[in-house]
Design an enzyme around this catalytic site. Structure first.
Site, mmCIF file in Angstrom:
data_model
loop_
_atom_site.group_PDB
_atom_site.id
_atom_site.type_symbol
_atom_site.label_atom_id
_atom_site.label_comp_id
_atom_site.label_asym_id
_atom_site.label_seq_id
_atom_site.Cartn_x
_atom_site.Cartn_y
_atom_site.Cartn_z
ATOM 1 N N ARG A 1 -8.466 -0.567 4.594
ATOM 2 C CA ARG A 1 -7.665 0.450 4.164
ATOM 3 C C ARG A 1 -6.377 -0.301 3.666
ATOM 4 N NH1 ARG A 1 -5.965 4.614 7.867
ATOM 5 N NH2 ARG A 1 -4.437 4.844 6.221
ATOM 6 N N ARG B 1 0.557 14.470 13.810
ATOM 7 C CA ARG B 1 0.925 13.965 12.203
ATOM 8 C C ARG B 1 1.060 15.237 11.445
ATOM 9 N NH1 ARG B 1 -0.920 8.041 10.192
ATOM 10 N NH2 ARG B 1 1.210 8.209 9.203
ATOM 11 N N ARG C 1 -4.415 10.413 5.163
ATOM 12 C CA ARG C 1 -3.533 11.314 5.225
ATOM 13 C C ARG C 1 -2.632 11.376 4.055
ATOM 14 N NH1 ARG C 1 0.544 11.977 7.405
ATOM 15 N NH2 ARG C 1 0.424 14.276 8.317
ATOM 16 N N ASP D 1 4.921 0.638 12.150
ATOM 17 C CA ASP D 1 3.651 -0.285 11.430
ATOM 18 C C ASP D 1 3.240 -1.501 11.913
ATOM 19 O OD1 ASP D 1 2.625 2.215 10.265
ATOM 20 O OD2 ASP D 1 3.045 1.719 8.317
ATOM 21 N N ILE E 1 8.125 6.823 17.124
ATOM 22 C CA ILE E 1 7.847 7.612 15.708
ATOM 23 C C ILE E 1 6.549 8.539 16.056
ATOM 24 C CG2 ILE E 1 7.217 7.415 13.311
ATOM 25 C CD1 ILE E 1 9.925 6.313 13.814
ATOM 26 N N LYS F 1 0.815 -1.213 0.016
ATOM 27 C CA LYS F 1 0.048 0.015 0.238
ATOM 28 C C LYS F 1 0.936 1.331 -0.050
ATOM 29 C CE LYS F 1 -1.730 1.750 3.975
ATOM 30 N NZ LYS F 1 -1.391 3.151 4.293
ATOM 31 N N ASN F 2 1.956 1.467 0.922
ATOM 32 C CA ASN F 2 2.649 2.441 0.942
ATOM 33 C C ASN F 2 3.615 2.691 -0.097
ATOM 34 O OD1 ASN F 2 1.258 3.073 3.342
ATOM 35 N ND2 ASN F 2 2.948 2.440 4.627
ATOM 36 N N CYS G 1 -5.399 12.879 13.660
ATOM 37 C CA CYS G 1 -5.598 11.253 13.148
ATOM 38 C C CYS G 1 -5.394 10.884 14.471
ATOM 39 C CB CYS G 1 -4.531 10.945 12.120
ATOM 40 S SG CYS G 1 -3.192 10.034 12.389
HETATM 41 C C1 UD1 Z 1 4.572 6.871 6.600
HETATM 42 C C2 UD1 Z 1 3.586 5.639 6.186
HETATM 43 C C3 UD1 Z 1 2.977 5.193 7.629
HETATM 44 C C4 UD1 Z 1 4.137 4.938 8.563
HETATM 45 C C5 UD1 Z 1 5.151 6.189 8.681
HETATM 46 C C6 UD1 Z 1 6.239 5.897 9.659
HETATM 47 C C7 UD1 Z 1 2.806 6.060 4.122
HETATM 48 C C8 UD1 Z 1 1.444 6.136 3.168
HETATM 49 N N1 UD1 Z 1 2.641 5.950 5.442
HETATM 50 O O1 UD1 Z 1 3.629 7.837 7.260
HETATM 51 O O2 UD1 Z 1 2.316 3.828 7.429
HETATM 52 O O3 UD1 Z 1 3.583 4.594 9.982
HETATM 53 O O4 UD1 Z 1 5.508 6.408 7.600
HETATM 54 O O5 UD1 Z 1 7.091 4.931 9.126
HETATM 55 O O6 UD1 Z 1 3.813 5.900 3.402
HETATM 56 N N2 UD1 Z 1 6.562 14.523 10.802
HETATM 57 C C9 UD1 Z 1 6.571 15.880 11.316
HETATM 58 N N3 UD1 Z 1 6.259 16.674 10.206
HETATM 59 C C10 UD1 Z 1 6.090 16.358 8.817
HETATM 60 C C11 UD1 Z 1 6.144 15.042 8.551
HETATM 61 C C12 UD1 Z 1 6.420 14.013 9.643
HETATM 62 O O7 UD1 Z 1 6.764 16.203 12.215
HETATM 63 O O8 UD1 Z 1 5.831 17.247 7.990
HETATM 64 C C13 UD1 Z 1 6.994 13.745 11.718
HETATM 65 C C14 UD1 Z 1 5.701 12.398 12.204
HETATM 66 O O9 UD1 Z 1 4.849 13.180 13.138
HETATM 67 C C15 UD1 Z 1 6.509 11.558 12.713
HETATM 68 C C16 UD1 Z 1 7.692 11.488 11.821
HETATM 69 O O10 UD1 Z 1 8.110 12.705 11.325
HETATM 70 O O11 UD1 Z 1 6.831 11.650 14.041
HETATM 71 C C17 UD1 Z 1 7.923 10.212 10.757
HETATM 72 O O12 UD1 Z 1 6.507 10.659 9.897
HETATM 73 P P1 UD1 Z 1 6.552 10.190 8.516
HETATM 74 O O13 UD1 Z 1 7.585 9.247 8.180
HETATM 75 O O14 UD1 Z 1 6.323 11.624 7.662
HETATM 76 O O15 UD1 Z 1 5.149 9.539 8.239
HETATM 77 P P2 UD1 Z 1 4.258 9.392 7.150
HETATM 78 O O16 UD1 Z 1 4.957 9.685 5.902
HETATM 79 O O17 UD1 Z 1 3.085 10.220 7.297
#
Ligand code: UD1
Length: 421
Positions: free
Chosen positions: A398, A122, A93, A306, A328, A22-23, A117
């Site tokens: 999902r 996030r 998201r 995850d 995370i 999915k990701n 969420c």
């Molecule tokens: C992706 C995955 C999700 C997984 C996560 C962590 C997809 C579609 N989803 O989510 O399944 O759980 O990676 O492996 O690929 N952060 C910020 N600011 C930002 C972006 C992130 O502070 O603009 C923080 C987040 O709150 C979190 C960390 O960075 O603590 C990592 O998050 P991130 O890797 O961005 O998660 P997603 O990409 O949303």
């Protein structure tokens, strides 16, 4: 609404075919917005989230064809919109992934802010700061991100405070059409990013540093459509490994990539499962008691957040104590209250959960709260004595293709039924 009913305590035996990730599918589908022409994506999982992103693209005028079990073909030649509405973004998201490609191709885009969420705040500040470094003007209006550029994006240096998976993907896609080179520092290294790098490379963009935390993108004026396969879903693979750990038995997972699960495989060895790794398969068997071990979630190649909930479910029936540290996301222990309903002994202390294994879990009615939390309830339910009834299973749908069918095929007593009104 439907619910899942599991009669626990049956060992699992047979083969499970792993679906596409999915990701990885979500960013690769978003990347088709970068250039007109027919893209062909193989091994796309048919899930609620992949259908959501296709609905988002369709609302912008994208055409697509998807025969059952065939490739997903997508053409964004006749884009009539550049907006991702709140209605769709609030359900997923990852819709934010369309921001980078849209602004790079069209010069402006409007994407709803994802909002809160279940697993924490996030934010998307890294995505927005990164795009601003490439020359985008960003404004927040009425709950929407309005991004625009004068002319073309310009290459630049983007540094992530924390490696962000979708943040890295958004910047990679935007940078592929920028003028000049972009350097992404402290980039996420998840295998799904490698899949996107391969697609952008096939589309005609040079990228150095694949698999490392520094990516250099040589932007081009035009890209071409690509044909590529989505990598196997490492989270689905990990979930079934733990399902066998919980229920017992012996199963071969096929069409997976063991190299994408270094931390989990190491931990499952320590837990006492028999694991035999092939090129694209993993044989897993439980032949003795489970020994509890600690984990800390980390960006790849660390233990994936995850898979934290599913691992906690497994530890709740092992021998001894396990400390599970979630690094995370700040609110990713929603499953704890539900696992306790099944008899698990779990104590939360800030970002850590201390699990004391119990001899046996007992079936109960529980509620799915988010995607991976739901998977942990399935893992626990497969081992619990009696019936476990999981409601709100739309979360599971999902991210897991045919979960009930796949588990039933290897002998689980699991079925879907209508929720009584
Ligand atoms: C992706 C995955 C999700 C997984 C996560 C962590 C997809 C579609 N989803 O989510 O399944 O759980 O990676 O492996 O690929 N952060 C910020 N600011 C930002 C972006 C992130 O502070 O603009 C923080 C987040 O709150 C979190 C960390 O960075 O603590 C990592 O998050 P991130 O890797 O961005 O998660 P997603 O990409 O949303």
């Amino acid at each position: 609404m439907e619910r899942i009913v599991i009669e626990g305590g049956r060992g699992l035996r047979g083969d499970i075919q792993i679906s596409g990730a999915k990701n990885a599918a979500l960013p690769l589908i978003a990347a088709t917005l970068l250039t007109p022409g027919w893209h062909t994506l193989h091994n796309v999982p048919n899930l609620r989230d992949t259908r959501t992103i296709m609905a988002l693209l369709e609302a912008m005028g994208v055409r697509w064809e998807w025969a059952p079990d065939g490739p997903l073909r997508i053409n964004s030649e006749h884009l009539v919109g550049n907006e991702a509405s709140y209605d769709l973004v609030k359900t997923m998201r990852a819709s934010i992934l369309v921001l980078g490609p849209l602004v790079a191709r069209l010069g402006c885009a409007r994407v709803s802010l994802p909002g809160g969420c279940a697993i924490g705040a996030r934010p998307i500040d890294f995505h927005l700061r990164g795009l601003a470094r490439l020359g985008c003007t960003i404004a927040l209006n009425d709950g929407y991100v309005d991004a625009k550029i004068d002319g073309r994006l310009r290459g630049g240096t983007v540094y992530f405070d924390i490696p962000s998976v979708t943040g890295t993907e958004n910047i990679l896609m935007a940078a592929s059409l920028a003028k000049g080179d972009t350097v992404i520092k402290n980039a996420a290294r998840e295998p799904e990013i490698g899949n996107l790098v391969d697609m952008l490379t096939l589309m005609g963009c040079g990228i150095e540093g694949r698999g490392t935390d520094t990516l250099v993108v040589h932007g081009v004026r035009e890209l071409r459509p690509a044909e590529i396969a989505i990598i196997p879903d490492r989270i689905e693979t990990g979930t079934y490994l733990m399902a066998v750990g919980a229920a017992g038995g012996e199963v071969v997972l096929r069409n997976c990539n063991p190299k994408h699960l270094p931390a989990l495989l190491e931990k499952l060895h320590a837990v006492g499962l028999d694991i035999e790794v092939g090129e694209t398969s993993i044989r897993v068997a439980r032949r003795g008691p489970l020994r509890n071990v600690d984990i800390t979630t980390m960006p790849f190649p660390g233990f994936p957040t995850d898979l934290q909930a599913q691992f906690m479910a497994l530890m709740s029936m092992g021998n001894g104590l396990a400390v599970i540290h979630e690094n995370i996301f700040e609110n990713r222990f929603m499953h704890v209250a539900e696992l306790r309903r099944l008899g698990a002994e779990i104590h939360i202390d800030g970002h850590s959960a201390i699990v004391t294994g119990v001899e046996r879990l007992r079936g109960a009615q529980v509620m799915a709260t988010d995607l991976r939390a739901s998977a942990s309830l399935v893992v626990a339910g497969l081992a619990a004595e009696g019936s476990t009834i999981i409601s709100r299973i739309y979360h599971l749908e999902r991210g897991y293709a045919n979960l009930v069918e796949k588990l039933a095929k290897v002998g689980a007593a699991i079925r879907k039924e209508k929720e009584p009104s």
